[in-house]
Design a protein around this motif. Structure first.
Motif, PDB file in Angstrom:
ATOM      1  N   TYR A  57      60.932 -59.281  86.038  1.00 42.01           N
ATOM      2  CA  TYR A  57      62.045 -59.649  85.714  1.00 42.01           C
ATOM      3  C   TYR A  57      63.109 -59.164  86.979  1.00 42.01           C
ATOM      4  CZ  TYR A  57      66.709 -61.291  83.757  1.00 42.01           C
ATOM      5  OH  TYR A  57      67.893 -61.475  83.908  1.00 42.01           O
ATOM      6  N   GLN A  58      63.051 -58.017  88.054  1.00 41.50           N
ATOM      7  CA  GLN A  58      63.340 -57.233  88.440  1.00 41.50           C
ATOM      8  C   GLN A  58      63.411 -57.941  89.545  1.00 41.50           C
ATOM      9  OE1 GLN A  58      62.697 -52.757  88.703  1.00 41.50           O
ATOM     10  NE2 GLN A  58      62.112 -53.519  86.957  1.00 41.50           N
ATOM     11  N   GLN A  59      62.975 -59.034  90.167  1.00 44.39           N
ATOM     12  CA  GLN A  59      62.982 -59.150  91.376  1.00 44.39           C
ATOM     13  C   GLN A  59      62.528 -59.045  92.363  1.00 44.39           C
ATOM     14  OE1 GLN A  59      64.878 -62.952  90.449  1.00 44.39           O
ATOM     15  NE2 GLN A  59      63.389 -64.590  90.330  1.00 44.39           N
ATOM     16  N   ARG A  60      62.116 -58.335  92.572  1.00 46.92           N
ATOM     17  CA  ARG A  60      62.137 -56.853  94.040  1.00 46.92           C
ATOM     18  C   ARG A  60      60.628 -57.256  94.736  1.00 46.92           C
ATOM     19  NH1 ARG A  60      64.033 -52.046  91.555  1.00 46.92           N
ATOM     20  NH2 ARG A  60      66.487 -53.166  91.639  1.00 46.92           N
ATOM     21  N   SER A  61      60.581 -56.667  96.103  1.00 44.41           N
ATOM     22  CA  SER A  61      59.610 -57.406  97.138  1.00 44.41           C
ATOM     23  C   SER A  61      58.392 -56.659  96.544  1.00 44.41           C
ATOM     24  CB  SER A  61      60.030 -57.676  98.615  1.00 44.41           C
ATOM     25  OG  SER A  61      60.546 -56.070  98.599  1.00 44.41           O
ATOM     26  N   ILE A  62      58.305 -55.111  96.918  1.00 46.35           N
ATOM     27  CA  ILE A  62      57.631 -54.862  95.788  1.00 46.35           C
ATOM     28  C   ILE A  62      56.618 -54.159  94.420  1.00 46.35           C
ATOM     29  CG2 ILE A  62      56.440 -52.833  96.659  1.00 46.35           C
ATOM     30  CD1 ILE A  62      58.056 -52.223  99.033  1.00 46.35           C
ATOM     31  N   PHE A  63      55.838 -54.785  94.044  1.00 45.77           N
ATOM     32  CA  PHE A  63      55.977 -54.279  92.441  1.00 45.77           C
ATOM     33  C   PHE A  63      54.259 -52.942  92.307  1.00 45.77           C
ATOM     34  CE2 PHE A  63      52.807 -54.545  88.987  1.00 45.77           C
ATOM     35  CZ  PHE A  63      53.319 -54.386  87.946  1.00 45.77           C
ATOM     36  N   ILE A  64      54.806 -52.041  92.501  1.00 50.81           N
ATOM     37  CA  ILE A  64      54.212 -51.258  91.849  1.00 50.81           C
ATOM     38  C   ILE A  64      53.821 -50.745  90.196  1.00 50.81           C
ATOM     39  CG2 ILE A  64      53.846 -48.627  92.569  1.00 50.81           C
ATOM     40  CD1 ILE A  64      55.167 -48.557  94.120  1.00 50.81           C
ATOM     41  N   GLY A  65      52.568 -50.948  89.599  1.00 50.30           N
ATOM     42  CA  GLY A  65      51.818 -50.769  88.947  1.00 50.30           C
ATOM     43  C   GLY A  65      51.195 -49.554  88.604  1.00 50.30           C
ATOM     44  N   ASP A  66      51.748 -49.160  87.451  1.00 50.60           N
ATOM     45  CA  ASP A  66      50.389 -48.140  86.191  1.00 50.60           C
ATOM     46  C   ASP A  66      49.088 -48.715  85.550  1.00 50.60           C
ATOM     47  OD1 ASP A  66      48.711 -45.643  86.744  1.00 50.60           O
ATOM     48  OD2 ASP A  66      50.810 -44.007  86.446  1.00 50.60           O
ATOM     49  N   GLU A  67      47.745 -48.991  86.282  1.00 55.17           N
ATOM     50  CA  GLU A  67      47.274 -49.629  84.580  1.00 55.17           C
ATOM     51  C   GLU A  67      47.930 -50.753  84.186  1.00 55.17           C
ATOM     52  OE1 GLU A  67      44.496 -48.957  84.640  1.00 55.17           O
ATOM     53  OE2 GLU A  67      43.893 -47.028  85.209  1.00 55.17           O
ATOM     54  N   PRO A  68      48.408 -51.769  84.601  1.00 57.55           N
ATOM     55  CA  PRO A  68      49.661 -52.978  84.191  1.00 57.55           C
ATOM     56  C   PRO A  68      48.650 -53.483  83.481  1.00 57.55           C
ATOM     57  CG  PRO A  68      49.125 -52.839  86.758  1.00 57.55           C
ATOM     58  CD  PRO A  68      49.164 -51.926  86.472  1.00 57.55           C
ATOM     59  N   VAL A  69      47.111 -53.760  83.540  1.00 58.41           N
ATOM     60  CA  VAL A  69      46.352 -55.008  83.514  1.00 58.41           C
ATOM     61  C   VAL A  69      45.993 -54.747  82.042  1.00 58.41           C
ATOM     62  CG1 VAL A  69      47.627 -56.257  84.183  1.00 58.41           C
ATOM     63  CG2 VAL A  69      44.872 -55.319  84.730  1.00 58.41           C
ATOM     64  N   SER A  70      46.190 -52.274  81.722  1.00 56.40           N
ATOM     65  CA  SER A  70      45.315 -51.857  80.804  1.00 56.40           C
ATOM     66  C   SER A  70      44.298 -52.202  79.474  1.00 56.40           C
ATOM     67  CB  SER A  70      44.881 -50.339  80.484  1.00 56.40           C
ATOM     68  OG  SER A  70      46.179 -49.914  80.509  1.00 56.40           O
ATOM     69  N   ALA A  71      45.874 -52.407  79.076  1.00 59.71           N
ATOM     70  CA  ALA A  71      45.249 -53.228  77.424  1.00 59.71           C
ATOM     71  C   ALA A  71      45.479 -55.077  77.197  1.00 59.71           C
ATOM     72  CB  ALA A  71      47.010 -53.120  76.297  1.00 59.71           C
ATOM     73  N   ILE A  72      44.924 -55.311  78.477  1.00 61.56           N
ATOM     74  CA  ILE A  72      45.194 -56.931  78.453  1.00 61.56           C
ATOM     75  C   ILE A  72      43.408 -57.057  78.374  1.00 61.56           C
ATOM     76  CG2 ILE A  72      45.783 -59.294  79.473  1.00 61.56           C
ATOM     77  CD1 ILE A  72      48.442 -58.213  80.388  1.00 61.56           C
ATOM     78  N   ASP A  73      42.939 -58.647  77.738  1.00 62.27           N
ATOM     79  CA  ASP A  73      42.025 -58.327  78.046  1.00 62.27           C
ATOM     80  C   ASP A  73      41.175 -58.769  79.018  1.00 62.27           C
ATOM     81  OD1 ASP A  73      41.306 -61.717  77.642  1.00 62.27           O
ATOM     82  OD2 ASP A  73      42.284 -60.945  75.849  1.00 62.27           O
ATOM     83  N   GLU A  74      40.076 -58.996  79.464  1.00 64.86           N
ATOM     84  CA  GLU A  74      39.264 -58.827  81.087  1.00 64.86           C
ATOM     85  C   GLU A  74      39.949 -60.247  82.066  1.00 64.86           C
ATOM     86  OE1 GLU A  74      35.235 -58.556  83.417  1.00 64.86           O
ATOM     87  OE2 GLU A  74      35.372 -57.762  81.294  1.00 64.86           O
ATOM     88  N   LEU A  75      39.086 -61.274  81.332  1.00 65.20           N
ATOM     89  CA  LEU A  75      39.684 -62.937  81.513  1.00 65.20           C
ATOM     90  C   LEU A  75      41.535 -63.083  81.670  1.00 65.20           C
ATOM     91  CD1 LEU A  75      37.973 -65.005  82.201  1.00 65.20           C
ATOM     92  CD2 LEU A  75      39.097 -66.197  79.924  1.00 65.20           C
TER      93      LEU A  75
END
Ligand code: ATP
Length: 230
Positions: free
Chosen positions: A148-166
């Motif tokens: 939602y911040q809509q910036r040009s660069i995304f930095i994420g620290d394990e952003p999908v670790s709690a989401i299943d692989e698919l």
């Protein structure tokens, strides 16, 4: 690594010391615009610290998704996502939002929440408090707030670790599509190879590998995790 695009993120001989321990050791790094980069390495290698430094050096351009969701538990999904743009709006507008949200904001956040599978066809979930969502859902709310911040660069620290692989692949593709440049710490080397064009591996506070995914084998990456079972 030849790439003529302008540099989006840059660190020059950055060291970080906490207490007696030097966590990052003279790390230099250039990430061109348009690149999707995975930061990998064993636990404690310094990945979060590196991401923090990238974020601190480029705060204005970065949408940030931390390892812990960092939601306000008693606020609803809508308001937790809205917080992504708090600093872009006036205090008055933010107070007004708490009392009577604007239709345009509600619609925009509903679209985002739907795209991340948070509403399950029930728009009322937008007004459900964050604490009543599962761990994986809370991580997706945190992601929605970053998107939602809509910036040009995304930095994420394990952003999908709690989401299943698919779903993790789909969500990473969604993040990539919404940002010009992406840097994510990932513990899943398959995901890193599949979703990011460049892999940077850290060990003990130093960069030990920095290559295009197309030039690295899975086994080369697994060798970086001698104490972990795959
Ligand atoms: N605030 C702090 N004070 C002291 N030591 C710290 C602090 N933050 C991190 N460290 C130490 O720095 C090292 C690197 O931590 P960091 O969180 O960057 O690693 P990481 O690669 O992201 O680990 P993980 O994969 O487990 O999240 C670790 O040994 C950690 O204990």
């Amino acid at each position: 690594m030849a790439n003529d695009a302008p540099v989006a993120l840059r660190l020059h001989q950055v060291s970080v010391t906490r207490g007696q321990q030097t966590i990052l050791k003279e790390v230099s790094l250039r990430i061109p615009e348009g690149q999707a980069v995975a930061i990998i390495g064993p636990s404690g290698a310094g990945k979060s610290t590196l991401l923090e430094q990238l974020r601190l050096h480029h705060a204005e351009q970065v949408s940030w998704c931390p390892q812990a969701p960092g939601l306000v538990p008693m606020l609803n999904l809508y308001n937790n996502v809205y917080m992504g743009r708090l600093h872009q709006r006036t205090t008055l507008a933010n107070i007004a939002n708490l009392i009577c949200p604007k239709r345009q904001d509600v619609e925009e956040i509903a679209v985002l929440a739907t795209s991340l599978g948070l509403l399950n066809g029930d728009p009322k979930r937008l007004y459900q408090s964050a604490e009543r969502f599962s761990g994986g859902e809370q991580q997706r709310i945190s992601l929605a707030r970053a998107l939602y911040q809509q910036r040009s660069i995304f930095i994420g620290d394990e952003p999908v670790s709690a989401i299943d692989e698919l779903h993790a692949i789909t969500v990473l593709q969604q993040i990539k599509a919404a940002h010009r440049t992406m840097v994510v710490a990932l513990h899943d080397v398959e995901l890193a190879l599949g979703c990011c064009e460049r892999i940077i591996a850290l060990n003990n506070g130093r960069i030990v590998l920095d290559q295009l995914s197309s030039e690295i084998s899975r086994n080369q990456l697994l060798a970086l995790y001698p104490h972990e079972q795959y």
